[in-house]
Design an enzyme around this catalytic site. Structure first.
Site, PDB file in Angstrom:
ATOM      1  N   ASP A  94       8.475  10.953 -30.742  1.00  4.78           N
ATOM      2  CA  ASP A  94       8.950  11.869 -29.700  1.00  4.78           C
ATOM      3  C   ASP A  94       8.754  11.211 -28.328  1.00  4.78           C
ATOM      4  O   ASP A  94       7.656  10.739 -28.017  1.00  4.78           O
ATOM      5  CB  ASP A  94       8.132  13.174 -29.795  1.00  4.78           C
ATOM      6  CG  ASP A  94       8.725  14.300 -28.983  1.00  4.78           C
ATOM      7  OD1 ASP A  94       9.953  14.321 -28.780  1.00  4.78           O
ATOM      8  OD2 ASP A  94       7.944  15.185 -28.563  1.00  4.78           O
ATOM      9  N   HIS A  95       9.804  11.151 -27.532  1.00  6.70           N
ATOM     10  CA  HIS A  95       9.736  10.579 -26.178  1.00  6.70           C
ATOM     11  C   HIS A  95       9.143   9.174 -26.133  1.00  6.70           C
ATOM     12  O   HIS A  95       8.212   8.901 -25.350  1.00  6.70           O
ATOM     13  CB  HIS A  95       8.951  11.505 -25.230  1.00  6.70           C
ATOM     14  CG  HIS A  95       9.645  12.799 -24.965  1.00  6.70           C
ATOM     15  ND1 HIS A  95      10.717  12.907 -24.114  1.00  6.70           N
ATOM     16  CD2 HIS A  95       9.433  14.040 -25.468  1.00  6.70           C
ATOM     17  CE1 HIS A  95      11.132  14.164 -24.090  1.00  6.70           C
ATOM     18  NE2 HIS A  95      10.380  14.871 -24.920  1.00  6.70           N
ATOM     19  N   ASN A 106      13.230  21.320 -30.613  1.00  5.00           N
ATOM     20  CA  ASN A 106      11.844  20.848 -30.606  1.00  5.00           C
ATOM     21  C   ASN A 106      10.899  21.966 -30.170  1.00  5.00           C
ATOM     22  O   ASN A 106      11.125  22.599 -29.123  1.00  5.00           O
ATOM     23  CB  ASN A 106      11.678  19.699 -29.612  1.00  5.00           C
ATOM     24  CG  ASN A 106      12.436  18.458 -30.025  1.00  5.00           C
ATOM     25  OD1 ASN A 106      13.170  18.463 -31.001  1.00  5.00           O
ATOM     26  ND2 ASN A 106      12.234  17.385 -29.277  1.00  5.00           N
ATOM     27  N   ASP A 142      13.159   7.471 -24.734  1.00  5.60           N
ATOM     28  CA  ASP A 142      13.343   8.318 -23.563  1.00  5.60           C
ATOM     29  C   ASP A 142      13.470   7.437 -22.330  1.00  5.60           C
ATOM     30  O   ASP A 142      12.491   7.065 -21.691  1.00  5.60           O
ATOM     31  CB  ASP A 142      12.159   9.284 -23.436  1.00  5.60           C
ATOM     32  CG  ASP A 142      12.302  10.218 -22.245  1.00  5.60           C
ATOM     33  OD1 ASP A 142      13.241  10.020 -21.437  1.00  5.60           O
ATOM     34  OD2 ASP A 142      11.482  11.137 -22.108  1.00  5.60           O
ATOM     35  N   GLY A 196      11.995  21.458 -25.394  1.00  5.87           N
ATOM     36  CA  GLY A 196      11.406  22.601 -24.703  1.00  5.87           C
ATOM     37  C   GLY A 196      11.764  23.914 -25.371  1.00  5.87           C
ATOM     38  O   GLY A 196      12.088  24.896 -24.716  1.00  5.87           O
TER      39      GLY A 196
HETATM   40  P1  13P Z   1       7.756  22.673 -26.059  1.00  6.56           P
HETATM   41  O1  13P Z   1       6.367  22.123 -25.953  1.00  6.56           O
HETATM   42  O2  13P Z   1       8.208  23.379 -24.843  1.00  6.56           O
HETATM   43  O3  13P Z   1       7.924  23.481 -27.287  1.00  6.56           O
HETATM   44  O4  13P Z   1       8.730  21.401 -26.197  1.00  6.56           O
HETATM   45  C1  13P Z   1       8.548  20.515 -27.247  1.00  6.56           C
HETATM   46  C2  13P Z   1       9.421  19.341 -27.089  1.00  6.56           C
HETATM   47  O5  13P Z   1      10.484  19.388 -26.514  1.00  6.56           O
HETATM   48  C3  13P Z   1       8.978  18.072 -27.718  1.00  6.56           C
HETATM   49  O6  13P Z   1       9.779  16.999 -27.380  1.00  6.56           O
END
Ligand code: 13P
Length: 291
Positions: free
Chosen positions: A82-83, A230, A104, A209
């Protein structure tokens, strides 16, 4: 069972209009909760791992815990960075056995983001690892990354389509007004951008998010073309609230398994509710799974 790239599971989701959840794993209890419930609900799932988690657990534990969790599972599972912040981090994860990566490059210029993403796509696709990229900036705080409201950049549809044409990523996260963390006011999501981009590119769109987005907005976003959502913060809040409650009400609690179990159960219920909201329940497809 082996880990799968997310390509096929997301293409199916795009076609059938549901969203595959990405839940971030931060420790053993989260991993157990997420894989167990996804298996019970017969839902494909993407296990998101951020760089702070790799630092916290160590790569060997990440891989060992994920592998152990999959032993009794029959659903398609992708292990996804992730990212990812650099080409080097992406390569480290691919070498460790991740089946999917996110690069990212949103902190770079449009052209630099394209160049970095193309480099990752070339390397990852040569070993059948799927790639997600980000365009624009997603506000809020995640792990140690904070993007101020004033620094949020929402790209327009043309930019997103151009970005995909140059990179050919397997999934594209376009910033559309959601933020990492819980919201102080309801997010103003650019459903028009989601619809337009989704119609114009063949690959699925990702909503980052996902925590705290009202249910009707989630459903509308899926209807407009979001195929991966996510969620992290809501699981963290569920876990912490449950643990805090039991510790505060039992002065002498010593055995940490007692409160970790309660936290894990709270994550399970959150995961179940998201799988049902995203309509990924019973979307297991045996054809994805290579034994
Ligand atoms: P939240 O923490 O807002 O659920 O977002 C998670 C996310 O986008 C992980 O990349």
């Amino acid at each position: 069972m082996t880990l799968l790239p997310m390509t096929e599971m997301l293409l199916k989701a795009k076609k059938e209009k549901y969203a595959v959840p990405q839940f971030n794993i931060i420790n053993m209890e989260f991993t157990q909760a997420i894989v167990e419930v996804s298996t019970e609900e017969n839902s494909p799932v993407i296990l998101g791992v951020g760089e702070p988690t790799i630092k916290y657990m160590g790569m060997e534990y990440v891989m060992a815990i994920v592998e152990a969790s999959m032993k009794n599972s029959s659903v398609p599972i992708a292990l996804h960075l992730d990212h990812g912040s650099s080409f080097e981090v992406v390569m480290m994860c691919i070498r460790a056995g991740f089946s999917s990566v996110m690069i990212d490059g949103s902190k770079y210029s449009f052209e630099e983001n394209i160049a970095l993403t193309r480099k990752v796509v070339e390397a990852a696709h040569s070993v059948e690892v799927s790639v997600e990229a980000e365009l624009g900036t997603i506000g809020g705080t995640e792990d140690n990354l904070h993007v101020d409201e004033n620094d949020v950049i929402l790209p327009n549809s043309e930019e997103a389509i151009e970005f995909w044409n140059h990179t050919k990523v397997d999934a594209l996260a376009v910033a559309v007004g959601t933020a990492h963390g819980m919201y102080k006011i309801e997010p103003n999501i650019r459903f028009d951008v989601i619809s337009e981009v989704s119609k114009s590119i063949p690959v699925p769109l990702v909503l980052h998010g996902g925590s705290g987005v009202p249910d009707q907005d989630i459903k509308r976003a899926i209807g407009c073309g979001i195929s991966k959502i996510n969620v992290n913060t809501e699981n963290q809040v569920a876990f912490s609230d449950a643990v805090r409650k039991i510790i505060n009400s039992h002065d002498n609690i010593q055995d940490s398994r007692l409160f970790l179990r309660v936290g894990r159960d709270a994550v399970k219920e959150m995961v179940r509710s998201k799988i049902r909201l995203f309509n990924s329940i019973n979307k297991n497809d045996a054809s994805f799974i290579k034994n």
